[in-house]
Scaffold this active site. Structure first.
Site, PDB file in Angstrom:
ATOM      1  N   ASP A 194      19.640  -1.139 -38.686  1.00 32.88           N
ATOM      2  CA  ASP A 194      20.216  -1.111 -37.394  1.00 32.88           C
ATOM      3  C   ASP A 194      20.268  -0.255 -36.606  1.00 32.88           C
ATOM      4  O   ASP A 194      20.948  -0.228 -35.522  1.00 32.88           O
ATOM      5  CB  ASP A 194      21.657  -2.125 -37.704  1.00 32.88           C
ATOM      6  CG  ASP A 194      22.553  -1.276 -38.609  1.00 32.88           C
ATOM      7  OD1 ASP A 194      22.198  -1.068 -39.689  1.00 32.88           O
ATOM      8  OD2 ASP A 194      23.638  -0.734 -38.056  1.00 32.88           O
ATOM      9  N   ASN A 195      19.977   0.884 -37.118  1.00 30.26           N
ATOM     10  CA  ASN A 195      20.026   2.230 -36.218  1.00 30.26           C
ATOM     11  C   ASN A 195      18.816   2.749 -35.861  1.00 30.26           C
ATOM     12  O   ASN A 195      18.362   3.799 -35.731  1.00 30.26           O
ATOM     13  CB  ASN A 195      20.956   3.373 -37.235  1.00 30.26           C
ATOM     14  CG  ASN A 195      22.257   2.917 -37.273  1.00 30.26           C
ATOM     15  OD1 ASN A 195      22.918   2.344 -36.422  1.00 30.26           O
ATOM     16  ND2 ASN A 195      22.981   3.642 -38.242  1.00 30.26           N
ATOM     17  N   ASP A 210      21.762   6.211 -32.329  1.00 35.40           N
ATOM     18  CA  ASP A 210      22.986   5.963 -33.059  1.00 35.40           C
ATOM     19  C   ASP A 210      23.247   7.301 -33.845  1.00 35.40           C
ATOM     20  O   ASP A 210      23.367   7.362 -35.102  1.00 35.40           O
ATOM     21  CB  ASP A 210      22.973   4.824 -34.017  1.00 35.40           C
ATOM     22  CG  ASP A 210      23.197   3.403 -33.185  1.00 35.40           C
ATOM     23  OD1 ASP A 210      22.842   3.443 -32.051  1.00 35.40           O
ATOM     24  OD2 ASP A 210      23.411   2.647 -33.781  1.00 35.40           O
ATOM     25  N   ARG A 262      25.319   6.330 -22.598  1.00 34.99           N
ATOM     26  CA  ARG A 262      23.789   6.750 -22.987  1.00 34.99           C
ATOM     27  C   ARG A 262      22.906   5.966 -22.386  1.00 34.99           C
ATOM     28  O   ARG A 262      22.928   4.761 -22.148  1.00 34.99           O
ATOM     29  CB  ARG A 262      23.804   6.631 -24.644  1.00 34.99           C
ATOM     30  CG  ARG A 262      24.275   5.424 -25.370  1.00 34.99           C
ATOM     31  CD  ARG A 262      24.290   5.647 -26.896  1.00 34.99           C
ATOM     32  NE  ARG A 262      24.335   4.339 -27.408  1.00 34.99           N
ATOM     33  CZ  ARG A 262      24.299   4.121 -28.704  1.00 34.99           C
ATOM     34  NH1 ARG A 262      24.137   5.231 -29.327  1.00 34.99           N
ATOM     35  NH2 ARG A 262      24.680   2.694 -29.457  1.00 34.99           N
ATOM     36  N   ARG A 273      16.498  -2.659 -31.586  1.00 33.93           N
ATOM     37  CA  ARG A 273      16.679  -2.200 -32.990  1.00 33.93           C
ATOM     38  C   ARG A 273      15.718  -3.002 -33.817  1.00 33.93           C
ATOM     39  O   ARG A 273      15.627  -4.132 -33.538  1.00 33.93           O
ATOM     40  CB  ARG A 273      17.725  -2.011 -33.646  1.00 33.93           C
ATOM     41  CG  ARG A 273      18.776  -1.085 -32.760  1.00 33.93           C
ATOM     42  CD  ARG A 273      20.171  -1.731 -32.793  1.00 33.93           C
ATOM     43  NE  ARG A 273      20.861  -1.201 -31.550  1.00 33.93           N
ATOM     44  CZ  ARG A 273      21.532  -0.095 -31.727  1.00 33.93           C
ATOM     45  NH1 ARG A 273      21.594   0.500 -33.041  1.00 33.93           N
ATOM     46  NH2 ARG A 273      22.154   0.707 -30.821  1.00 33.93           N
ATOM     47  N   LYS A 324      29.322   3.633 -25.064  1.00 30.49           N
ATOM     48  CA  LYS A 324      29.664   3.544 -26.340  1.00 30.49           C
ATOM     49  C   LYS A 324      30.967   3.933 -26.468  1.00 30.49           C
ATOM     50  O   LYS A 324      31.404   4.931 -26.135  1.00 30.49           O
ATOM     51  CB  LYS A 324      28.654   4.603 -27.371  1.00 30.49           C
ATOM     52  CG  LYS A 324      29.018   4.466 -28.769  1.00 30.49           C
ATOM     53  CD  LYS A 324      27.940   5.260 -29.809  1.00 30.49           C
ATOM     54  CE  LYS A 324      28.546   5.327 -31.117  1.00 30.49           C
ATOM     55  NZ  LYS A 324      27.293   6.053 -31.897  1.00 30.49           N
TER      56      LYS A 324
HETATM   57  P1  AMP Z   1      27.058   2.502 -37.026  1.00 31.92           P
HETATM   58  O1  AMP Z   1      26.682   2.865 -38.404  1.00 31.92           O
HETATM   59  O2  AMP Z   1      28.056   3.807 -36.510  1.00 31.92           O
HETATM   60  O3  AMP Z   1      25.812   2.532 -36.299  1.00 31.92           O
HETATM   61  O4  AMP Z   1      27.757   1.308 -36.817  1.00 31.92           O
HETATM   62  C1  AMP Z   1      27.361   0.097 -37.694  1.00 31.92           C
HETATM   63  C2  AMP Z   1      27.938  -1.096 -37.161  1.00 31.92           C
HETATM   64  O5  AMP Z   1      29.527  -0.927 -36.978  1.00 31.92           O
HETATM   65  C3  AMP Z   1      27.655  -1.646 -35.751  1.00 31.92           C
HETATM   66  O6  AMP Z   1      27.734  -2.827 -35.633  1.00 31.92           O
HETATM   67  C4  AMP Z   1      28.598  -0.807 -34.910  1.00 31.92           C
HETATM   68  O7  AMP Z   1      28.832  -1.497 -33.399  1.00 31.92           O
HETATM   69  C5  AMP Z   1      30.068  -1.264 -35.732  1.00 31.92           C
HETATM   70  N1  AMP Z   1      31.016  -0.029 -35.397  1.00 31.92           N
HETATM   71  C6  AMP Z   1      31.202   1.050 -35.814  1.00 31.92           C
HETATM   72  N2  AMP Z   1      32.282   1.581 -35.214  1.00 31.92           N
HETATM   73  C7  AMP Z   1      33.145   0.682 -34.676  1.00 31.92           C
HETATM   74  C8  AMP Z   1      34.381   0.633 -34.047  1.00 31.92           C
HETATM   75  N3  AMP Z   1      35.067   1.435 -33.977  1.00 31.92           N
HETATM   76  N4  AMP Z   1      34.586  -0.665 -33.434  1.00 31.92           N
HETATM   77  C9  AMP Z   1      33.683  -1.847 -33.688  1.00 31.92           C
HETATM   78  N5  AMP Z   1      32.625  -1.591 -34.146  1.00 31.92           N
HETATM   79  C10 AMP Z   1      32.394  -0.524 -34.818  1.00 31.92           C
HETATM   80 MG    MG Z   2      24.553   1.855 -35.168  1.00 34.63          MG
END
Ligand code: AMP
Ligand code: MG
Length: 488
Positions: free
Chosen positions: A244-245, A254, A168, A175, A105
């Site tokens: 998605d989480n 996540d 991880r 998911r 990650k």
């Molecule tokens: P999360 O809520 O952190 O699980 O992320 C939601 C979405 O945003 C997922 O598709 C992640 O892969 C994407 N995402 C979060 N942070 C980044 C980042 N710094 N660069 C690219 N994608 C991100």
């Molecule tokens: Mg996520």
């Protein structure tokens, strides 16, 4: 992973972006055992190539599975709203070893990065690392964290920070969002491959049923209900329960702006960006139910293969209705155990709920209270002083203690035995925010010792451990003032 290894619409082959001058920040020897990495005397991998592998700088050619790192596409509902396609925007799956998927990650951009930089900061990577391993220590299903590898590469968030990669492990990172993705694309064959893969690898009992996909839905829903109940029982708030989480295996995945509660507040919100409190502590169970409704509608086309549409919907609707009872059963079992009750009586629910209300009103430290409760003297109906001292309205809690004591007497509870049992389900140590923050601040000064120390303590959260009282104590007012940024 087999289902993923085909088709451009569901995955993207992408190599990690190299991380300049990587160094070890954290490493979990116990997670390393899962994939049989030989360790040296310092409890780091004996083979130095692992630092490069876990930084994303080298693909390990010994493992076939490492040849084609991938990012997968998934979709999802974020904060209750359909967000369309998301996908692994910064997590890259290196491959599978020993039944574990190894994912990096923060390993750089993928096709799904959208506006993001594909990176993760040191701070959030340490939090994910510590919490994954703490969850495992608590016995709560979770993805595991193998390591955090740091770099001085600058990453822009609210301020300029440095990059890190958290590696991880999980048997699968599938998911609810994967189901939603294929359903939105109306790719029933893909949905079927996904469901078949899950059944074959993780839910084999569903196959023997005449309606395996319905059974799969029920099984995922039951695991998810049980998972949330386990979070509630340790005062854990996930923070971003978007579909998605949510793992299809019932794992906690996540880790973002999560938090273990110190002072018990039933409506505690750990995510600063969650202004409506959608993911507050007391809402987690119903939000998981809502997420299961999203899964049910995504899985509907699978049931429509063998049933008329209306029947498929009716079957799923009635399966979805099993969730509240499934959750209630887990919650009651866990909270009865927290109180040290061996038998189940109807009034127990009101006993537990009344306690939680009193704890909420008095803002009592959740973990500290339950741990101390094990010392209750049921012969003399005498509460442990340290537990009683946490409350301000003594008459109210004394009433409760008395009722609790009588309940214990009614099942001939043996204090010494009960204490042992209660200490196996009321942790002494949790990943308190201020403890994680302290470890992070030291790490930002290149001192990683506090992470190892916390890891060692949190791996055995139910055990008494010497010289660790400050890790068990509730935070001081000064500690509580610690601000934790939610950007990651
Ligand atoms: P999360 O809520 O952190 O699980 O992320 C939601 C979405 O945003 C997922 O598709 C992640 O892969 C994407 N995402 C979060 N942070 C980044 C980042 N710094 N660069 C690219 N994608 C991100
Ligand atoms: Mg996520």
């Amino acid at each position: 992973m087999a289902f993923l290894l085909q088709g451009d619409d569901v995955l993207h082959q992408v190599n990690p972006t190299p991380l300049p001058d990587p160094y070890w920040v954290a490493f979990s020897p116990s997670a390393a055992k899962l994939i049989q990495i030989p360790l040296g005397l310092t409890q780091l991998p004996a083979d130095p190539k692992w630092l490069e592998v876990l930084a994303g700088n080298r693909l390990d050619l010994e493992y076939k599975a490492f040849h084609h790192p991938i990012a997968t596409a998934y979709s999802g509902h974020q904060f209750g709203i359909w967000a369309g396609q998301l996908g692994d925007g910064r997590a890259i799956l290196l491959g599978e070893i020993n039944g574990q998927e190894l994912q990096l990650k923060g390993a750089g951009k993928t096709r799904y990065s959208r506006m993001g930089d594909g990176r993760a900061v040191l701070r959030s990577s340490i939090r994910e690392f510590l919490c994954s391993e703490a969850m495992h220590g608590l016995g709560i299903p979770s993805s595991r964290a193998l390591a955090v590898v740091g770099s001085n590469q600058a990453v822009r968030r609210e301020t300029i920070e440095t990059a890190a990669v958290c590696s991880r492990l999980a048997p699968s990172f599938i998911r609810i969002g994967h189901f939603e993705h294929y359903a939105a694309l109306q790719k029933v064959e893909r949905l079927q491959e996904l469901a078949d893969y899950l059944i074959d690898h993780f839910y084999p009992a569903c196959r023997v049923n005449e309606d395996p996909y319905l059974e799969l839905f029920k099984a995922i829903s039951a695991r998810s209900a049980d998972l949330v109940a386990q979070w509630q029982a340790v005062g854990f708030c996930h923070g971003v329960l978007n579909t998605d989480n949510i793992s299809a295996l019932g794992l906690t995945i996540d880790y973002g702006p999560f938090g273990f509660m110190d002072q018990f507040q039933i409506d505690h919100i750990c995510n600063h960006s969650d202004t409506s409190g959608r993911y507050a502590y007391h809402r987690q169970p119903q939000i998981m139910h809502w997420n299961m409704a999203c899964l049910a509608s995504a899985m509907c086309p699978l049931l429509e293969i063998n049933h008329p549409s209306e029947t498929a919907q009716a079957l799923l609707r009635s399966a979805l209705e099993e969730y509240p009872q499934s959750y209630a059963d887990s919650w009651q079992r866990l909270f009865r155990a927290k109180l040290g009750l061996k038998t189940a009586k109807e009034d127990d629910i009101s006993l537990i709920e009344r306690l939680l209300q009193i704890m909420h009103d008095a803002k009592v430290d959740f973990t500290f209270f339950f741990r101390k409760l094990a010392e209750y003297d049921s012969i003399h109906l005498k509460p442990p002083q340290e537990a009683r001292d946490l409350f301000n309205h003594l008459a109210v809690i004394d009433d409760w203690f008395r009722e609790y004591g009588l309940r214990l007497q009614s099942e001939n509870s043996v204090d010494a035995e009960r204490k042992i049992l209660m200490n196996t389900c009321n942790p002494k140590f949790i990943l308190r925010n201020h403890l994680a923050q302290h470890a992070i601040e030291k790490a930002q000064q290149q001192d990683f010792s506090e992470i190892s120390k916390l890891l060692a303590i949190l791996e055995r959260p139910y055990d008494e451990q010497e010289h660790t009282e400050i890790y068990a104590n509730p935070p001081t007012a000064e500690h509580r003032a610690v601000e934790v940024s939610c950007s990651s």
